[in-house]
Design an enzyme around this catalytic site. Structure first.
Site, PDB file in Angstrom:
ATOM      1  N   GLY A  19       0.807  -1.214   0.000  1.00 53.34           N
ATOM      2  CA  GLY A  19       0.000   0.000   0.000  1.00 53.34           C
ATOM      3  C   GLY A  19       0.841   1.265   0.000  1.00 53.34           C
ATOM      4  O   GLY A  19       2.023   1.231  -0.325  1.00 53.34           O
ATOM      5  N   LEU A  21       0.415   3.627  -2.120  1.00 51.70           N
ATOM      6  CA  LEU A  21       0.772   3.415  -3.524  1.00 51.70           C
ATOM      7  C   LEU A  21       1.366   4.654  -4.173  1.00 51.70           C
ATOM      8  O   LEU A  21       0.994   5.779  -3.858  1.00 51.70           O
ATOM      9  CB  LEU A  21      -0.471   2.969  -4.306  1.00 51.70           C
ATOM     10  CG  LEU A  21      -1.111   1.676  -3.799  1.00 51.70           C
ATOM     11  CD1 LEU A  21      -2.385   1.370  -4.584  1.00 51.70           C
ATOM     12  CD2 LEU A  21      -0.144   0.502  -3.879  1.00 51.70           C
ATOM     13  N   HIS A  25       4.320   1.396  -8.008  1.00 50.25           N
ATOM     14  CA  HIS A  25       3.282   0.370  -7.933  1.00 50.25           C
ATOM     15  C   HIS A  25       2.375   0.428  -9.163  1.00 50.25           C
ATOM     16  O   HIS A  25       2.018  -0.601  -9.740  1.00 50.25           O
ATOM     17  CB  HIS A  25       2.400   0.598  -6.697  1.00 50.25           C
ATOM     18  CG  HIS A  25       3.105   0.520  -5.385  1.00 50.25           C
ATOM     19  ND1 HIS A  25       3.234   1.602  -4.550  1.00 50.25           N
ATOM     20  CD2 HIS A  25       3.712  -0.510  -4.744  1.00 50.25           C
ATOM     21  CE1 HIS A  25       3.873   1.249  -3.451  1.00 50.25           C
ATOM     22  NE2 HIS A  25       4.194  -0.032  -3.542  1.00 50.25           N
ATOM     23  N   LYS A 138      13.443  -2.629  -8.349  1.00 51.49           N
ATOM     24  CA  LYS A 138      14.002  -1.834  -7.254  1.00 51.49           C
ATOM     25  C   LYS A 138      14.383  -2.735  -6.081  1.00 51.49           C
ATOM     26  O   LYS A 138      15.389  -2.527  -5.442  1.00 51.49           O
ATOM     27  CB  LYS A 138      13.019  -0.779  -6.793  1.00 51.49           C
ATOM     28  CG  LYS A 138      13.590   0.091  -5.696  1.00 51.49           C
ATOM     29  CD  LYS A 138      12.585   1.115  -5.286  1.00 51.49           C
ATOM     30  CE  LYS A 138      12.692   1.580  -3.879  1.00 51.49           C
ATOM     31  NZ  LYS A 138      12.977   0.617  -2.859  1.00 51.49           N
ATOM     32  N   GLN A 142      14.724  -9.260  -3.562  1.00 50.32           N
ATOM     33  CA  GLN A 142      13.383  -9.811  -3.347  1.00 50.32           C
ATOM     34  C   GLN A 142      12.876 -10.503  -4.606  1.00 50.32           C
ATOM     35  O   GLN A 142      12.354 -11.628  -4.548  1.00 50.32           O
ATOM     36  CB  GLN A 142      12.446  -8.670  -2.948  1.00 50.32           C
ATOM     37  CG  GLN A 142      10.972  -8.993  -3.039  1.00 50.32           C
ATOM     38  CD  GLN A 142      10.118  -7.879  -2.475  1.00 50.32           C
ATOM     39  OE1 GLN A 142      10.047  -7.699  -1.269  1.00 50.32           O
ATOM     40  NE2 GLN A 142       9.471  -7.114  -3.331  1.00 50.32           N
ATOM     41  N   MET A 173      11.164   5.873  -6.541  1.00 47.39           N
ATOM     42  CA  MET A 173       9.928   6.016  -5.768  1.00 47.39           C
ATOM     43  C   MET A 173       9.855   4.931  -4.717  1.00 47.39           C
ATOM     44  O   MET A 173      10.245   3.786  -4.950  1.00 47.39           O
ATOM     45  CB  MET A 173       8.731   5.929  -6.696  1.00 47.39           C
ATOM     46  CG  MET A 173       8.700   7.101  -7.628  1.00 47.39           C
ATOM     47  SD  MET A 173       7.038   7.434  -8.162  1.00 47.39           S
ATOM     48  CE  MET A 173       7.366   8.844  -9.210  1.00 47.39           C
TER      49      MET A 173
HETATM   50  P1  AMP Z   1       6.089  -2.454  -1.606  1.00 44.53           P
HETATM   51  O1  AMP Z   1       4.707  -1.888  -1.480  1.00 44.53           O
HETATM   52  O2  AMP Z   1       7.163  -1.481  -1.277  1.00 44.53           O
HETATM   53  O3  AMP Z   1       6.238  -3.789  -0.935  1.00 44.53           O
HETATM   54  O4  AMP Z   1       6.295  -2.738  -3.157  1.00 44.53           O
HETATM   55  C1  AMP Z   1       5.392  -3.531  -3.877  1.00 44.53           C
HETATM   56  C2  AMP Z   1       5.976  -3.839  -5.233  1.00 44.53           C
HETATM   57  O5  AMP Z   1       6.232  -2.617  -5.933  1.00 44.53           O
HETATM   58  C3  AMP Z   1       7.319  -4.573  -5.138  1.00 44.53           C
HETATM   59  O6  AMP Z   1       7.383  -5.552  -6.153  1.00 44.53           O
HETATM   60  C4  AMP Z   1       8.311  -3.471  -5.375  1.00 44.53           C
HETATM   61  O7  AMP Z   1       9.533  -3.929  -5.932  1.00 44.53           O
HETATM   62  C5  AMP Z   1       7.562  -2.599  -6.361  1.00 44.53           C
HETATM   63  N1  AMP Z   1       8.107  -1.239  -6.353  1.00 44.53           N
HETATM   64  C6  AMP Z   1       8.341  -0.454  -5.275  1.00 44.53           C
HETATM   65  N2  AMP Z   1       8.885   0.714  -5.646  1.00 44.53           N
HETATM   66  C7  AMP Z   1       9.009   0.677  -6.994  1.00 44.53           C
HETATM   67  C8  AMP Z   1       9.522   1.580  -7.985  1.00 44.53           C
HETATM   68  N3  AMP Z   1      10.002   2.780  -7.651  1.00 44.53           N
HETATM   69  N4  AMP Z   1       9.498   1.187  -9.274  1.00 44.53           N
HETATM   70  C9  AMP Z   1       9.009  -0.030  -9.618  1.00 44.53           C
HETATM   71  N5  AMP Z   1       8.510  -0.918  -8.743  1.00 44.53           N
HETATM   72  C10 AMP Z   1       8.516  -0.584  -7.449  1.00 44.53           C
END
Ligand code: AMP
Length: 274
Positions: A19, A21, A25, A138, A142, A173
């Site tokens: 979240g 977002l 995302h 990013k 993971q 981001m």
């Molecule tokens: P998170 O909500 O931080 O767990 O991220 C959810 C998904 O979004 C994960 O697969 C992250 O790698 C991806 N994500 C987070 N930040 C970015 C970004 N700046 N660019 C692309 N994907 C992202």
């Protein structure tokens, strides 16, 4: 969620998120929307991937805003379970990948973090049963650990990795960017600058000495008094094993604390052909 899933015909895409977002995302969500007949987005701040001293309680949460954004993207189902639905009392089904892929980098600095990630992703995959799931480059480690987990668990999910979305000034981001004060936000730019320097060295100047590239990045980071380095590593792009010579596709991976905020980022380094 399971009832909704059972009613879905055709290809199901899944985008797991915590979240708060942002455009990173949304880039995953837009791609998943294009590729699939149905799209499920999960919003779950996963307690299992936070250490006891980490920011689980403080992590930004705004489900109403997230739901508005997701509705505008044409998401079919948002799955935002309470923690006890994912981790019922007595829960003990941890999914853990062992070996060098999880013992280094984030695995070394955040004990239990990657185990928390693979456990929740495996559970979400079993509940949502997607054909495809989308993750950001990013979080490079993971993404690779999730791919390994899918192989080890024989889950038939295609894992798709997508490029990092950045602010116009280069900062990746991240939901955690909301923690940064104005001064820290400016200081954080040292991270994309270090990545750009490394890429220039390898791709424009032809440097292949991994330690020289890592040291140059570290030196630039140390020039910013608000920055503290957790790690800087030049590693094989697939296995994440540290390199001495950049003789194959590589990544520079950084984890840097700016004040109390921990940022991670990485850049692809492609050596010039000799
Ligand atoms: P998170 O909500 O931080 O767990 O991220 C959810 C998904 O979004 C994960 O697969 C992250 O790698 C991806 N994500 C987070 N930040 C970015 C970004 N700046 N660019 C692309 N994907 C992202």
């Amino acid at each position: 969620m399971e009832a909704e899933r059972t009613a879905m015909k055709g290809r199901v895409g899944l985008v797991p998120t915590m979240g708060a977002l942002h455009e990173g995302h949304l880039s995953l969500i837009r791609r998943a929307r294009q590729d699939n007949d149905h799209l499920v987005v999960t919003v779950f701040v996963n307690p299992a991937q936070f250490g006891p001293q980490e920011d689980f309680a403080a992590y930004p949460r705004d489900l109403d805003r997230d739901l508005r954004l997701l509705e505008a993207e044409g998401v079919d189902v948002v799955f935002a379970p309470p923690p006890e639905e994912i981790y019922p009392p007595g829960f003990d089904e941890w999914v853990e990948i062992s070996g060098p892929l999880t013992s280094t980098l984030e695995g070394a600095f955040r004990p239990g973090h990657l185990r928390g990630v693979t456990t929740v992703v495996a559970r979400l995959f079993r509940i949502v049963r997607p054909q495809r799931a989308y993750f950001g480059e990013k979080d490079a480690q993971q993404l690779r650990v999730v791919r390994r987990m899918v192989e080890e668990q024989r889950l038939s999910v295609e894992v798709i990795g997508l490029p990092t979305v950045r602010e116009p000034d280069g900062l990746a981001m991240s939901s955690r960017n909301a923690y940064l004060s104005q001064e820290e936000r400016r200081a954080a730019l040292v991270v994309p600058r270090a990545l750009a320097l490394a890429r220039r060295m390898v791709e424009a100047e032809g440097v292949r000495d991994a330690a020289a590239v890592r040291r140059a990045a570290e030196e630039l980071l140390r020039g910013e008094p608000r920055a503290r380095i957790d790690y800087a590593a030049v590693a094989d792009r697939e296995t994440l094993e540290e390199l001495t010579e950049i003789d194959r596709p590589a990544l520079l991976l950084l984890a840097v604390r700016i004040g109390a905020t921990r940022l991670i980022d990485n850049v692809a380094l492609t050596p010039r052909s000799p």
